[in-house]
Design an enzyme around this catalytic site. Sequence first.
Site, PDB file in Angstrom:
ATOM      1  N   GLU A  50       0.525  -1.177   0.199  1.00 21.99           N
ATOM      2  CA  GLU A  50      -0.335  -0.036  -0.234  1.00 21.99           C
ATOM      3  C   GLU A  50       0.860   0.806   0.061  1.00 21.99           C
ATOM      4  OE1 GLU A  50      -2.343   0.628   3.684  1.00 21.99           O
ATOM      5  OE2 GLU A  50      -3.061   2.351   3.130  1.00 21.99           O
ATOM      6  N   CYS A  97       0.498  -1.145  29.886  1.00 25.59           N
ATOM      7  CA  CYS A  97       1.629  -0.575  29.573  1.00 25.59           C
ATOM      8  C   CYS A  97       1.499   0.596  30.482  1.00 25.59           C
ATOM      9  CB  CYS A  97       2.150   0.232  28.377  1.00 25.59           C
ATOM     10  SG  CYS A  97       3.470   0.676  27.934  1.00 25.59           S
ATOM     11  N   GLY A 128      -1.243   1.985  32.136  1.00 27.46           N
ATOM     12  CA  GLY A 128      -2.559   1.543  33.007  1.00 27.46           C
ATOM     13  C   GLY A 128      -1.239   0.785  33.721  1.00 27.46           C
ATOM     14  N   HIS A 184       1.807  -4.760  25.681  1.00 25.80           N
ATOM     15  CA  HIS A 184       0.925  -4.311  24.933  1.00 25.80           C
ATOM     16  C   HIS A 184       0.439  -5.596  24.400  1.00 25.80           C
ATOM     17  CE1 HIS A 184       1.237   0.456  24.662  1.00 25.80           C
ATOM     18  NE2 HIS A 184       2.617   0.108  24.895  1.00 25.80           N
ATOM     19  N   GLU A 201      -2.602  -5.701  23.720  1.00 21.96           N
ATOM     20  CA  GLU A 201      -3.434  -5.310  22.291  1.00 21.96           C
ATOM     21  C   GLU A 201      -2.636  -5.768  21.143  1.00 21.96           C
ATOM     22  OE1 GLU A 201      -2.070  -2.558  24.139  1.00 21.96           O
ATOM     23  OE2 GLU A 201      -2.273  -1.570  23.287  1.00 21.96           O
TER      24      GLU A 201
END
Length: 544
Positions: free
Chosen positions: A140, A381, A383, A507, A509
């Site tokens: 891309e 992190c 958090g 992380h 996520e």
Amino acid sequence: MKYIFVTGGVVSSLGKGLAAASLGTLLERRGLKVIIQKFDPYLNVDPGTMSPFQHGEVYVLDDGAETDLDLGHYERFTSSVLSQLNNLTSGQVYESVIRKERRGDYLGKTVQVIPHVTDQIKERIYQVADQMGGDIIITEIGGTVGDIEGLPFLEAMRQFRNEVGRENVLFIHVTLVPYIKAAQELKTKPTQQSIARLREIGLQPQIVLCRTERPLEYDVREKISMFCNVPVNAVMECRDVDHTIYELPLILHKEGFDRIACEALGLETHEPDMTEWSQFVDHVINPSQEVNIAVVGKYIEMQDAYKSVYEALTHAGASYDCRVRCQRIDAEDIEAFGAAKMLSGVDGLLIPGGFGERGIEGKVAAARYARENQIPYFGLCLGMQIATIEYARNVCGLEGANSTEFDKNSPHPVVCLLEEQKDVTEKGHSMRLGTWVCDLKPGSNAYRLYKSATISERHRHRFEFNEHYRKRLEEGGLVIAGTSPDGSLVEIVEIADHPFYVAVQFHPEFLSKPNAPHPLFAGFIGAALAAASNPTDAELASVG
Ligand code: GLN
């Protein structure tokens, strides 16, 4: 090896990254090995030093590369594991060219955009093909056709096609077909002009993907086909998805996206099996239950700042057939209005990563509220650092406890600079980055959820739990549930007598996928669901 290049026209934010990722999903399910990558024409060497307001989330790879958030889509939509090689920027290109010039590699020559910069761009594609293998590389190109800084990339693509043979290269152009209310018509002129610009520099797209709010009727497709030199069946509608980005591969498959791409490249494959993907989408769109999760951060109004966090919550929710309603709360609002007011009624609280002092006290207040009211808490992190500060201050009585990131003179610096960071002066690519191993404590919540004693997770931080306070906090009841293998770095803290209180220095996520939710996110949503059916005292009080 086949090569697909995806460019964008008319405006930015057309979802080129998601289109590329969706094509990856479909081609992979046709049995092909796909690599997706992004070339960004900006001059930053990587997005690591950009603010989330400029750029959205910085997505971190296993090897520690700080990359564009589209790489997150690529990894979530396919099974590929990407590396620094897969996010090239103009900054990297010019850095290499200038280094070569100084070394004398071009001795005697004038160093120019063509051929030296374009050669450097092409070299990266060959390098990826060489080192990563596979059947197809989808690249891309960031930005919009017509941008000055994108030109060397487009020129490199033109040359590249001649080098590897036209039959091995496919150009896809993603464009906007706006609906003009007054005329009650979809307008194709911007698309015509964008493709005219591409043709001016010798590029002819073979597929045109039209972002539109309205159905792309046959006559509109015919018009684009005629003016832009593209077969009418290769002019495709890409309507705004109604519910979730994960619908996109299914929608584009119906338009014939993957079939026509394979035909153009002479690839013989079978139909993609989208059964599992469709089941996942169905759970996202039509769940039987829901939870309210508060995400307390500082870039809350930015749709893209915590992209992977929201996606990981969606994945975890789908695994419970549950919709995750995210209440995005600005940490400064908690400072202004109080945690009880801002957080009442939520079933779980998540504090994502972040930098800088603004909003920190609001986050600490939110963490305290979750701890005291038995609301599931998940810290990522920053958090985790917040959870540590809160516990030190309010449970262990360490008044003024803080991170040295926010208060250099804190009497109790329970979070401080990593030892290895003390001599670091340059800001670019200098945090503790990428995958690091962590050992889990048997019996901890993390151990139970990962079902493993050792894990690997992606990191991006400069500060850490201060070892000097470890004993004090443990004596106060904080559970150290994960550490680096040598025991020196605290990676996970938990609270035992709480429905779910897990905070991690990494992380998670970045490793969650549709149909393979991250175990900690799944554990968090499971606990939030349980909390939703068992209202807390605070909730009962607010109702009654
Ligand atoms: N600012 C903190 C640190 O540098 C947390 C970083 C983060 O949340 N990614 O350690």
